[in-house]
Design an enzyme around this catalytic site. Structure first.
Site, PDB file in Angstrom:
ATOM      1  CE  LYS A  81      13.689 -17.671  -0.490  1.00 39.89           C
ATOM      2  NZ  LYS A  81      12.336 -17.167  -0.023  1.00 39.89           N
ATOM      3  CG  ASP A  82      11.434 -13.017  -0.902  1.00 36.84           C
ATOM      4  OD1 ASP A  82      10.838 -14.258  -1.133  1.00 36.84           O
ATOM      5  OD2 ASP A  82      11.683 -13.186   0.236  1.00 36.84           O
ATOM      6  NE  ARG A 129      11.562 -23.204  -5.387  1.00 38.88           N
ATOM      7  CZ  ARG A 129      12.402 -24.048  -4.702  1.00 38.88           C
ATOM      8  NH1 ARG A 129      12.930 -24.905  -4.992  1.00 38.88           N
ATOM      9  NH2 ARG A 129      12.569 -23.477  -3.421  1.00 38.88           N
ATOM     10  NE  ARG A 130      12.137 -24.764  -0.348  1.00 41.47           N
ATOM     11  CZ  ARG A 130      12.198 -23.697   0.461  1.00 41.47           C
ATOM     12  NH1 ARG A 130      11.410 -23.702   1.423  1.00 41.47           N
ATOM     13  NH2 ARG A 130      13.390 -23.091   0.461  1.00 41.47           N
ATOM     14  NE  ARG A 147       3.229 -17.744   5.055  1.00 44.71           N
ATOM     15  CZ  ARG A 147       2.656 -16.606   4.851  1.00 44.71           C
ATOM     16  NH1 ARG A 147       1.547 -16.833   4.724  1.00 44.71           N
ATOM     17  NH2 ARG A 147       3.369 -15.455   5.085  1.00 44.71           N
ATOM     18  NE  ARG A 153       9.095 -20.565   7.332  1.00 44.69           N
ATOM     19  CZ  ARG A 153       9.456 -20.531   6.163  1.00 44.69           C
ATOM     20  NH1 ARG A 153       9.955 -21.417   5.170  1.00 44.69           N
ATOM     21  NH2 ARG A 153       9.337 -19.271   5.731  1.00 44.69           N
ATOM     22  CB  CYS A 239       8.056 -15.662  -6.713  1.00 44.04           C
ATOM     23  SG  CYS A 239       6.626 -14.476  -5.524  1.00 44.04           S
TER      24      CYS A 239
END
Length: 315
Positions: A81-82, A129-130, A147, A153, A239
């Site tokens: 995804k990156d 997106r989330r 972050r 997290r 992205c």
């Protein structure tokens, strides 16, 4: 072929797990020895700014790609995804590995799910997106930038800085994290392009290495992820904007679903297209890419370009 391959990777526990996984596969499947070289990327260095503010091409890959081009490393292991849909000249995405879970997960110490969160609850996420999809479900939620690596997290969650956070299910599974009180997959949330798969990048001219790396590819995952990546490419969406896209095989069909919206959830476009999943992998790959382009064109006709411009202005 060098005596020992050098695998470039970021330094988080998850990135190291991913690189170690490829290291083991190279040894078990091809008898190739390798060692890991940890490289800090821009996305790892700047942790006090939301991802969308510093986003752009190569946020988590640029430094690794420079090392590939210079010959300092032989391959780079990324979360797919990156990986930007447009690669630097001289580089190739040599393999896409078998996809793990692509779902996003609700994680909380106090609340069993999104419906249980109190009004205006604080939800941590790195992703617009989330955030956009959460806001479509509950506009009252206060989605805040979160972050750092997975452990950082989770510690912020335990410290009470958030009522809940959103993490990739694959990350929780790979790191075998089970100490959190509540984790629940979010079936309604469309994931990021390539989420759950690994992308292995090599220098195109290094044929003595790419011939082995290409054998690590899972063809069905590559076909599905290629449809997603082609959708993003045709839409010219990065992205770090609110776009979710997911392709999966359903019997003899390839189903591609996507969503694009504003970060605050005030507007969105959501659509699905289907094509035949051909038994010939090469034909299936071409069909998947065409499907990605067709869905992007459908989005553009429905105002996706204008919505993307608004989304960029809101970041």
């Amino acid at each position: 072929m060098p005596n020992k391959l050098i695998i470039g990777t970021r330094g988080s526990a998850l990135a190291l797990w991913q690189a170690e996984h490829i290291k083991q596969r190279l040894w078990l499947e091809h008898g190739l020895e390798s060692e890991l070289k940890i490289i800090k990327t821009k996305g790892d260095k700047i942790l006090d700014v939301p991802l969308a503010k510093i986003g752009g091409k190569g946020l988590f890959t640029k430094e690794l790609e420079e090392m590939l081009l210079s010959g300092a490393i032989d391959l780079a292991v990324h979360s797919l995804k990156d990986v930007p849909v447009e690669l630097e000249r001289g580089l190739e995405l040599s393999a896409i590995t078998k996809r793990a879970s692509c779902e996003d997960c609700f994680v909380s110490e106090k609340y069993a799910g999104i419906d249980d969160l109190p009004p205006n609850a604080r939800v941590g996420t790195t992703s617009l997106r989330r955030s956009m999809q959460l806001k479509l479900l509950r506009k009252d939620l206060d989605t805040l930038s979160l972050r750092g690596n997975v452990q950082t997290r989770l510690q912020k969650l335990k410290n009470g800085e958030f009522d809940a956070i959103i993490l990739a299910k694959a990350a929780l599974e790979r790191l075998e994290i089970s100490e959190v009180a509540y984790t629940r997959p979010l079936a309604f949330m469309i994931p990021a392009m390539g989420q759950g798969a690994l992308g292995i990048e090599c220098a195109s001219e290094n044929v003595s290495i790419t011939k082995y790396v290409r054998q690590l590819q899972d063809m069905e995952s590559a076909i599905c992820c290629s449809a997603e990546r082609e959708f993003i490419r045709a839409l010219e969406g990065g992205c770090q904007v609110p776009i979710g896209v997911y392709a999966h095989r359903q019997s003899n069909q390839l189903v591609l679903e996507a969503i694009l919206g504003l970060p605050d959830g005030s507007a969105s476009i959501h659509s699905t297209l289907v094509c035949v999943f051909d038994s010939n992998p090469e034909i299936a790959l071409i069909s998947a890419k065409n499907l990605g382009v067709q869905l992007a064109q459908k989005f553009i006709k429905n105002g996706a370009k204008e919505l993307l411009a608004q989304a960029y202005a809101m970041i």
